[in-house]
Motif scaffolding. Structure first.
Motif, mmCIF file in Angstrom:
data_model
loop_
_atom_site.group_PDB
_atom_site.id
_atom_site.type_symbol
_atom_site.label_atom_id
_atom_site.label_comp_id
_atom_site.label_asym_id
_atom_site.label_seq_id
_atom_site.Cartn_x
_atom_site.Cartn_y
_atom_site.Cartn_z
ATOM 1 N N GLY A 125 36.831 46.454 37.343
ATOM 2 C CA GLY A 125 37.755 45.866 36.377
ATOM 3 C C GLY A 125 37.281 44.504 35.914
ATOM 4 N N GLY A 126 35.999 44.252 36.050
ATOM 5 C CA GLY A 126 35.470 42.953 35.644
ATOM 6 C C GLY A 126 34.783 43.018 34.284
ATOM 7 N N GLU A 127 34.083 41.941 33.978
ATOM 8 C CA GLU A 127 33.407 41.853 32.680
ATOM 9 C C GLU A 127 31.981 41.424 32.916
ATOM 10 N N GLN A 172 35.705 49.391 48.137
ATOM 11 C CA GLN A 172 36.079 48.559 49.290
ATOM 12 C C GLN A 172 36.357 47.151 48.795
ATOM 13 N N ARG A 173 37.103 46.407 49.576
ATOM 14 C CA ARG A 173 37.358 45.016 49.185
ATOM 15 C C ARG A 173 36.825 44.084 50.266
ATOM 16 N N ASP A 174 35.722 43.412 49.960
ATOM 17 C CA ASP A 174 35.118 42.487 50.922
ATOM 18 C C ASP A 174 34.917 41.145 50.235
ATOM 19 N N ARG A 175 34.806 40.113 51.079
ATOM 20 C CA ARG A 175 34.392 38.809 50.529
ATOM 21 C C ARG A 175 32.870 38.769 50.622
ATOM 22 N N LYS A 207 32.011 38.576 35.771
ATOM 23 C CA LYS A 207 33.247 38.036 36.347
ATOM 24 C C LYS A 207 33.979 39.205 36.998
ATOM 25 N N LEU A 208 34.526 38.999 38.184
ATOM 26 C CA LEU A 208 35.339 40.041 38.828
ATOM 27 C C LEU A 208 36.777 39.553 38.835
ATOM 28 N N PRO A 209 37.714 40.473 38.713
ATOM 29 C CA PRO A 209 39.108 40.018 38.708
ATOM 30 C C PRO A 209 39.469 39.436 40.072
ATOM 31 N N ALA A 210 40.486 38.593 40.077
ATOM 32 C CA ALA A 210 40.945 38.011 41.333
ATOM 33 C C ALA A 210 41.333 39.142 42.272
ATOM 34 N N ALA A 211 41.291 38.852 43.554
ATOM 35 C CA ALA A 211 41.490 39.895 44.568
ATOM 36 C C ALA A 211 42.735 40.732 44.301
ATOM 37 N N GLU A 267 35.017 38.627 45.468
ATOM 38 C CA GLU A 267 35.612 39.698 46.257
ATOM 39 C C GLU A 267 35.363 41.018 45.561
ATOM 40 N N GLY A 268 34.858 41.979 46.292
ATOM 41 C CA GLY A 268 34.573 43.271 45.689
ATOM 42 C C GLY A 268 33.964 44.190 46.719
#
Lengths: 145, 767
Positions: free
Chosen positions: B738-740, B611-614, B756-760, B648-649
């Motif tokens: 897809g983060g680090e 899901q993609r949430d803030r 770190k999460l990639p930008a939305a 965001e994730g």
């Protein structure tokens, strides 16, 4: 008024032994009927098949495992709820599963309670003891058999 | 005849009659009633009445009452004397009465004339304001007939806005505080128009001091008012303001328009020197200052334009004029002048200048364009001449061009004879060094079929025919791909002179494309297969995990349960060692159960769609820390959570990440003397990272790799209990996004975990 009884649907003989022992140690003196799979459970409840000759009457509460041979616990629950005779019969799901899916579906099918079997014996024994006392003594069933 | 004269005639007879009746009582006073009669007649009839009344009275008294009666004979001189004295007295009185009457009449006439013909309106009013008397001028001013006006009060025709101030004055006058007052106010005329008047009022008191009546003098000042208004309007329209500067008192007076021009609040006093400077641009200010100083020192009048700075940035232009004011000794005592807003004129001038410049520029461009056109025409002519000259050698050049063209190219005439051919053509069609010019195409390639001949014929008919990739099977069975084009060429007379054949061997290209296509298809197929395999593997893993959760737990429960049952039911029959062993079975079962839970948690951690949430990291971390603090109230941990951290994730998964990291920090600071946990954000390579740092047990960086492996632990169970699944779960979730994730630490000095999460936009399924 007939004697209140428990139907335990449990395929694992060790769990059955532990459950029965825990109930007895909690001073539950009621009759405990044990069946090994889903089909047997239905046969017992509807007095058919191998239980066609048994004395009629429904248990006060059913302790129902989910992972059962032949018919799963959820299928049994579905059929019980579809039949007017057993639609209101208290059913407690007593299972090893802590899958959210199983919990959700159990409630969707109309279980009255969902209890996970604790691995720790003491916890397990206490849980079963409480279940027995609650459903046999505290809870008022919808109908007396 | 004048009735008063008639009365003067009748009165003496009446007096005579009365005296005759009463004569017995008043005898011998013959004149007793005739004196008042003579007076009355003079008073009523003036000179003439007096003369008539006196004469008649004298005759009647003489005839009837002075002996001898009933005759006009004088018996003794005393009688004659009394008649004479009476006549003289009566005549004198008549004369004086006449003079008195005349004087009174003159006074009254003058007053009347003054009142009626005065050039100003005059009115008498009672103390309530009711008109008692009004003159013609006043009626003219207010446009009412006198009778209409007299039925009204001054309040009725006073402009409502002016009434209150008038009434205040009236009150003051009535109270005796002031005797007179003057004010300018407006009357409402009968026709509804408004007229400005100057009113002077005084009160006439009665002898006893009580108010008698008001005298109002009303002057029409509408012309003056209009002139004033016109002047103000003219100044406003001209954007002209005036000012006065008393040099002695340094007092400045500004008119309203100046405030408007400088954009200053009219409620403020005029601005003085330093502030005025800020109204002008520095360039124009210096000029203005010089002019003002010169005026102040030498009396030199000035006129100069200046630019005014306005707060909103739209500067205005003004013309400032000034002159000196001198006193009797010719000394400069003040400066005065005007400021006029000339912005519009300036702007107009500017627009005019711009327009002129633009037009000049346009003209210049047009001229240049014309010159250019002429140049182009010249050049074109030169080119045409050169082309004409070149045309003569063009055939040779064309041949050369075709010969060296980097393509297979042949030019043929209508009979399909070669006119020109490229070397590539000769090579590609294996013609070798043979001279083909002048020979027919069909002669060189006798195997050419009817299909090609048809194409050539169509092209000779004017058609352009081409194929982008044509497949040819050679005699030796090899395949050749050709791109070709056949098009007619035009002779000088416009008719078709023949055809040009172009061809290119694209076999290699086609083979490469086929190979790429094949490889792509293969790749796609393999991706599909691999994806299917992976999905199957995932499904298998899921069902495995499910099975584990049920099937492994039951035997464990049995082991744990029966060893406990053994202890409970037969404990008294067992040796101490046997009980201890049974305890160990229980402990081992519980640990195994924890491990199973860990496997399930790990497998479940990244299950399901992303899901993609803030997500509010600060809130999550604070909540978790608060929960932990509540569970262990005895622990004192320094906590710092930077507010406003968000990512965001997948909310469920990221919550698991934060919970695990915070739980770890909490657990591993359990033995620290002054435990601290910090959650903060930092920027690395322009990317935002979220960090959870503690000062707890830490770890050896050499083992960083093992940190994130499931069931790998860097601490002993008896130091810090655990199953080693938390960081593995964290890493799986971060990688799924897809983060680090990065870890750094030092034994006994704490650990820091940053992710770190990639930008939305780049959030993707990476599993």
């Amino acid at each position: 008024m007939s004697v209140r009884s428990i139907l335990l649907v449990e395929d694992n003989p060790q769990d059955e032994m532990l459950t029965v022992r825990a109930l007895r140690r909690a001073n539950v003196a009621n009759r405990i009927e044990v069946v090994r799979d889903g089909q047997q459970a239905l046969d017992y409840l509807f007095v058919q098949g191998e239980f066609a000759d048994r004395e009629a009457g429904l248990p006060t509460v059913i302790l129902l495992d989910i992972g059962l041979p032949r018919l799963s616990g959820l299928e049994v629950l579905e059929q019980l709820r579809a039949n007017a005779l057993t639609a209101l019969l208290p059913v407690v799901i007593l299972t090893s599963s802590d899958e959210e899916q199983d919990r959700l579906r159990s409630y969707e099918f109309g279980c009255n309670s969902f209890v996970r079997k604790p691995v720790n014996f003491a916890d397990f024994a206490e849980t079963v003891a409480r279940l027995g006392v609650y459903w046999l003594a505290t809870n008022q069933p919808p109908q007396e058999n | 005849m004048n009735p008063r004269l008639v009365l003067s005639v009748l009165l003496p007879f009446a007096a005579c009659g009365l005296q005759w009746l009463l004569w017995d009582y008043i005898k011998p006073y013959a004149w007793i009633l005739f004196f008042p009669t003579a007076f009355f007649c003079a008073w009523l009839g003036g000179l003439r009445g007096g003369l008539i009344g006196t004469t008649l009275s004298a005759l009647l008294a003489w005839y009837f009452f002075i002996p001898p009666t009933a005759s006009l004979v004088a018996e003794n001189p005393a009688g004659m004397l009394s008649v004479t004295v009476f006549l003289l007295m009566g005549y004198l009185f008549a004369f004086f009465a006449e003079r008195l009457r005349e004087a009174k009449e003159r006074t009254e006439t003058r007053f009347e004339a003054t009142f009626e013909q005065a050039a100003v309106g005059i009115a008498l009013l009672d103390p309530d304001g009711r008109w008692l008397r009004v003159n013609r001028k006043l009626c003219d001013i207010v446009g009412y007939h006198p009778d209409e006006l007299l039925s009204k009060s001054f309040q009725d025709i006073t402009h409502p806005d002016d009434l209150s101030s008038d009434l205040v004055f009236v009150g003051q006058v009535l109270a005796g505080e002031i005797n007179t007052y003057t004010l300018e106010k407006r009357y409402l005329r009968k026709d509804g128009s408004i007229i400005w008047i100057n009113l002077s009022v005084s009160l006439v008191r009665q002898p006893d001091g009580s108010p008698g009546y008001f005298i109002s003098v009303v002057e029409d000042i509408s012309a003056r008012k209009e002139a004033e208004a016109n002047l103000t309007e003219a100044k406003r329209l001209a954007k002209l303001g005036h000012w006065h500067w008393d040099l002695h008192t340094d007092r400045h007076v500004w008119s309203e328009e100046i405030y408007r021009i400088y954009g200053r609040d009219p409620a403020l006093p005029p601005a003085v020197y330093p502030e005025v400077q800020s109204y002008f641009t520095p360039e124009t200010w210096s000029g203005l200052v010089a002019a003002v100083e010169s005026c102040r020192a030498n009396g030199q009048s000035y006129t100069c334009d200046a630019e005014v700075v306005v707060a909103d940035g739209t500067n205005r232009w003004v013309t400032a004029r000034g002159e000196a004011v001198r006193n009797a000794e010719n000394k400069i005592i003040a400066l005065r002048g005007t400021v006029q807003d000339i912005t519009e004129r300036k702007l107009a001038e500017q627009v005019l200048a711009d327009t002129q410049a633009a037009m000049l520029e346009q003209q210049k461009q047009a001229r240049i364009a014309t010159l250019n056109q002429m140049q182009d025409a010249n050049a074109a002519r030169a080119k045409a001449e050169a082309a004409l000259a070149a045309l003569h050698e063009s055939r040779e050049q064309l041949k050369l061009f075709i010969e060296h063209a980097p393509a297979s190219l042949a030019m043929l005439d209508r009979e399909m004879r070669y006119l020109a051919v490229s070397r590539r053509w000769l090579t590609e069609y294996s013609i070798g060094q043979r001279n083909v010019l002048g020979h027919s195409h069909y002669e060189i390639f006798p195997e050419i079929g009817e299909d090609w001949k048809s194409i050539h014929r169509r092209s000779l008919g004017g058609e352009v025919i081409r194929a982008d990739h044509d497949r040819f099977e050679r005699a030796d069975g090899s395949v050749q791909w050709i791109r070709w084009e056949v098009r007619p060429w035009m002779a000088a007379n416009g008719a078709i002179g023949g055809i040009v054949i172009f061809s290119e061997d694209i076999t290699r290209q086609m083979l490469a494309e086929e190979e790429i296509h094949r490889l792509n298809t293969d790749l796609e197929r393999r991706v599909v297969e691999r994806t299917a395999e992976l999905s199957a593997a995932n499904r298998e893993l899921d069902s495995f995990a499910y099975a584990v959760s049920h099937d492994l737990r039951a035997p464990l429960r049995a082991m744990s349960g029966f060893s406990q049952a053994l202890l409970e039911d037969y404990g008294d029959q067992l040796a101490d060692d046997a009980k201890k062993y049974l305890d160990q079975i229980g402990i081992a079962s519980r640990r195994m159960s924890d491990l199973i839970d860990g496997i399930l948690a790990l497998s479940r951690s990244t299950r399901g769609d992303l899901q993609r949430d803030r997500i509010d990291i600060s809130a999550l971390a604070s909540q978790r820390l608060a929960t932990l603090a509540l569970e262990a109230p005895s622990r004192q941990v320094g906590i710092q959570v930077e507010p406003g951290l968000t990512v965001e994730g997948d909310a469920r998964m990221i919550e698991a990440v934060i919970d695990n990291l915070i739980d770890n920090a909490w657990k591993y600071t359990g033995k620290a003397s002054a435990p601290e946990i910090r959650v903060y954000g930092e920027s690395r390579d322009d990317a935002p990272w979220i960090c959870v740092a503690d000062n707890g047990a830490g770890f050896d960086m050499a083992h960083t790799e093992r940190l994130f492996k499931p069931f790998q632990r860097l601490h002993r169970q008896d130091e810090f209990p655990g199953i080693g699944i938390g960081l593995a779960t964290v890493q799986r979730i971060i990688h799924r996004h897809g983060g680090e994730i990065a870890a750094c630490g030092e034994p006994h000095r704490g650990a820091t975990f940053c992710f770190k999460l990639p930008a939305a936009a780049s959030l993707h399924e990476s599993e």
